[in-house]
Write a protein that holds these residues in place. Structure first.
Motif, mmCIF file in Angstrom:
data_model
loop_
_atom_site.group_PDB
_atom_site.id
_atom_site.type_symbol
_atom_site.label_atom_id
_atom_site.label_comp_id
_atom_site.label_asym_id
_atom_site.label_seq_id
_atom_site.Cartn_x
_atom_site.Cartn_y
_atom_site.Cartn_z
ATOM 1 N N TYR A 32 11.545 -1.049 11.655
ATOM 2 C CA TYR A 32 10.499 -1.396 10.390
ATOM 3 C C TYR A 32 10.581 -3.097 10.062
ATOM 4 N N ALA A 33 9.450 -3.261 9.747
ATOM 5 C CA ALA A 33 9.529 -4.569 8.862
ATOM 6 C C ALA A 33 9.775 -3.540 7.230
ATOM 7 N N MET A 34 10.093 -4.569 6.185
ATOM 8 C CA MET A 34 10.520 -4.634 4.714
ATOM 9 C C MET A 34 9.235 -5.393 3.850
ATOM 10 N N GLY A 35 9.165 -4.481 2.704
ATOM 11 C CA GLY A 35 8.680 -5.337 2.240
ATOM 12 C C GLY A 35 9.520 -4.913 0.392
ATOM 13 N N TRP A 36 9.306 -5.257 -0.533
ATOM 14 C CA TRP A 36 9.116 -5.092 -1.870
ATOM 15 C C TRP A 36 7.829 -5.159 -2.608
ATOM 16 N N TYR A 105 -0.181 -3.784 5.150
ATOM 17 C CA TYR A 105 0.418 -2.898 3.575
ATOM 18 C C TYR A 105 -0.415 -0.880 3.563
ATOM 19 N N GLN A 106 0.260 -0.659 5.180
ATOM 20 C CA GLN A 106 -0.354 0.187 5.094
ATOM 21 C C GLN A 106 1.259 1.293 5.289
ATOM 22 N N VAL A 107 2.225 1.013 3.663
ATOM 23 C CA VAL A 107 3.628 1.531 4.600
ATOM 24 C C VAL A 107 3.562 3.019 4.730
ATOM 25 N N ASP A 108 4.920 3.096 5.615
ATOM 26 C CA ASP A 108 5.146 4.181 5.864
ATOM 27 C C ASP A 108 6.067 5.534 5.178
#
Length: 120
Positions: A32-36, A105-108
């Motif tokens: 997974y790519a991760m974001g805040w 930006y389509q967060v799972d």
């Protein structure tokens, strides 16, 4: 299924620093790519930073570039957000996000959020 739990939020003075952590469950964290993101009262959720699944690529919003740093430790299933030179306008609930594969930006999956309050 991935569960995300943020920690490290709290009250800090302007100019100070905080480091947020997001611990992920499951054995596929490195896929997974991760974001805040963050959301202040009365405002829309705002993208802050993202990191590729290997950690080789990072992306930042202009509003935090140069002040915030995203990193990850796949051995610990954890992603971090180091926040320096905090400003009162950084006050918000901060959310961790997971995206399968390459960042989009389509967060799972979303974490439950951690409150950051910056006093002037």
């Amino acid at each position: 299924q991935v569960q995300l739990v943020e920690s490290g939020g709290g009250l800090e003075q302007a100019g100070g620093s905080l480091r947020l952590s997001c611990a992920a469950s499951g054995r596929t964290f490195s896929s997974y790519a991760m974001g805040w993101f963050r959301q202040a009262p009365g405002k829309e959720r705002e993208f802050l930073a993202a990191i590729s699944w290997r950690g080789g690529m990072t992306y930042y919003a202009n509003s935090v570039k140069g002040r915030f740093t995203i990193s990850r430790d796949n051995a610990k299933n954890t992603v971090y957000l180091q926040m320096n030179s905090l400003k009162p306008e950084d006050t918000a609930v901060y959310y961790c996000a997971a995206v399968y594969g390459s960042w989009s930006y389509q967060v799972d999956y979303w974490g439950q959020g951690t409150q950051v309050t910056v006093s002037s």
